[in-house]
Design a protein around this motif. Structure first.
Motif, mmCIF file in Angstrom:
data_model
loop_
_atom_site.group_PDB
_atom_site.id
_atom_site.type_symbol
_atom_site.label_atom_id
_atom_site.label_comp_id
_atom_site.label_asym_id
_atom_site.label_seq_id
_atom_site.Cartn_x
_atom_site.Cartn_y
_atom_site.Cartn_z
ATOM 1 N N ASP A 70 0.833 -1.209 0.000
ATOM 2 C CA ASP A 70 0.000 0.000 0.000
ATOM 3 C C ASP A 70 0.868 1.259 0.000
ATOM 4 N N LEU A 71 1.913 1.247 0.814
ATOM 5 C CA LEU A 71 2.821 2.398 0.869
ATOM 6 C C LEU A 71 3.533 2.578 -0.462
ATOM 7 N N PHE A 72 3.950 1.480 -1.061
ATOM 8 C CA PHE A 72 4.596 1.513 -2.366
ATOM 9 C C PHE A 72 3.672 2.125 -3.415
ATOM 10 N N GLN A 73 2.399 1.721 -3.378
ATOM 11 C CA GLN A 73 1.428 2.257 -4.328
ATOM 12 C C GLN A 73 1.205 3.754 -4.117
ATOM 13 N N ASP A 74 1.174 4.177 -2.852
ATOM 14 C CA ASP A 74 0.940 5.586 -2.536
ATOM 15 C C ASP A 74 2.109 6.467 -2.964
ATOM 16 N N ARG A 75 3.336 5.973 -2.748
ATOM 17 C CA ARG A 75 4.522 6.785 -3.039
ATOM 18 C C ARG A 75 4.944 6.706 -4.509
ATOM 19 N N PHE A 76 4.773 5.536 -5.106
ATOM 20 C CA PHE A 76 5.247 5.333 -6.477
ATOM 21 C C PHE A 76 4.157 4.638 -7.304
ATOM 22 N N PRO A 77 3.050 5.319 -7.560
ATOM 23 C CA PRO A 77 1.900 4.674 -8.219
ATOM 24 C C PRO A 77 2.223 4.089 -9.592
ATOM 25 N N ARG A 78 3.012 4.788 -10.394
ATOM 26 C CA ARG A 78 3.315 4.282 -11.731
ATOM 27 C C ARG A 78 4.181 3.022 -11.667
ATOM 28 N N ILE A 79 5.197 3.079 -10.806
ATOM 29 C CA ILE A 79 6.062 1.909 -10.660
ATOM 30 C C ILE A 79 5.270 0.746 -10.080
ATOM 31 N N HIS A 80 4.367 1.053 -9.166
ATOM 32 C CA HIS A 80 3.525 0.019 -8.559
ATOM 33 C C HIS A 80 2.673 -0.669 -9.613
ATOM 34 N N ARG A 81 2.091 0.126 -10.526
ATOM 35 C CA ARG A 81 1.278 -0.461 -11.581
ATOM 36 C C ARG A 81 2.127 -1.364 -12.482
#
Length: 285
Positions: free
Chosen positions: A231-242
């Motif tokens: 969740d933190l990864f998605q919040d901080r780096f949404p494009r990389i997370h996708r």
């Protein structure tokens, strides 16, 4: 060649897993035993009791070392903790260790009290003979045909193999818990080698509660930590997370399926595994 030099080999997942286990158990539970616990006398399967259960396991294992044994080859020695206890009891012990990190720890712990052969059991060369070859949860990692051939070579006449490990049942197809040799295959291969069965004790019921501890910790600590991290990864780096979710979709799903469904528990361990203490003796020519 330089930057474009071909990578020779990948990290061994089993070796990495043992290294992580050593770090975790030492830091959180003040134990360097890497094996399961032996749960008896009302000891509750809780994280705080794991070390006591592991000591019970070690004592149960040692109680099956035959009289007259003086020299032991400990194959897959983990951190060297079991070997250390054997040495304290007066045995002469050598170790086989495939992991660089664990080998370094064994040498640090035992100093010059034991010779340590670094490498896989299938590959090491040993010019000694022993009264007993010990496999404490290491038998499952070694090719059985090669194992029995090498053990026969390293044992004195009348020497013993002591195995404490789990096996898989052939008839089960769905296995939420991996690892272990097939029991039927073990019996077939053993029959082709010069060993007599002295003891074959099913201790699954005493070992299986370890999985309650593992499952509880996984579901209540590791899983929420993993999901919070994602969740933190998605919040901080949404494009990389996708991108990561797209690129590693199957691996992430596999991780959740394997580790975070709660199926690696005591009931399934009893259903799919049999944990056995086996004592074999080399036949005289």
């Amino acid at each position: 060649m330089g930057l474009f030099k071909k990578r020779q080999k990948k990290l061994d997942s089993q070796e990495v897993g043992l290294d992580i286990g050593m770090i975790f158990l030492k830091f959180f539970l003040d134990t360097e035993y890497l094996h399961y616990g032996f749960w008896e006398n009302g000891l509750e399967p809780e994280v705080k009791n794991l070390r006591a259960a592991q000591i019970n396991y070690t004592n149960h294992l040692f109680s099956h070392i035959p009289e007259g044994v003086k020299t032991i080859l400990d194959v897959g020695s983990g951190t060297g903790k079991v070997a250390e206890q054997l040495i304290k009891k007066g045995y002469q012990v050598d170790c086989v260790s495939p992991s660089k990190r664990l080998t370094a720890r064994i040498k640090e712990l035992l100093s010059d009290k034991a010779e340590v052969f670094h490498g896989r059991y299938e590959d090491v060369k040993i010019d000694k003979k022993y009264d007993l070859v010990l496999f404490s949860e290491s038998f499952q990692y070694i090719d059985m045909q090669t194992n029995f051939e090498k053990s026969a070579q390293y044992l004195k006449e009348g020497g013993h193999i002591l195995i404490c490990d789990f096996f898989r049942y052939q008839e089960h197809n769905h296995r939420p818990l991996g690892g272990g040799h097939w029991l039927d295959q073990y019996k077939e291969i053993l029959a082709k080698h010069p060993f007599d069965i002295i003891k074959d004790e099913d201790i699954t019921d005493k070992i299986a509660p370890t999985m309650t501890v593992v499952n509880t910790f996984t579901m209540e600590a590791i899983r929420p930590s993993f999901e919070l991290g994602m969740d933190l990864f998605q919040d901080r780096f949404p494009r990389i997370h996708r991108f990561v979710n797209w690129k590693f979709k199957k691996k992430l799903a596999g991780t959740r399926e394997k580790h975070f469904k709660g199926e690696r528990n005591e009931a399934n361990f009893k259903k799919f595994k049999t944990y056995r203490l086996i004592l074999l003796q080399k036949r005289a020519h």
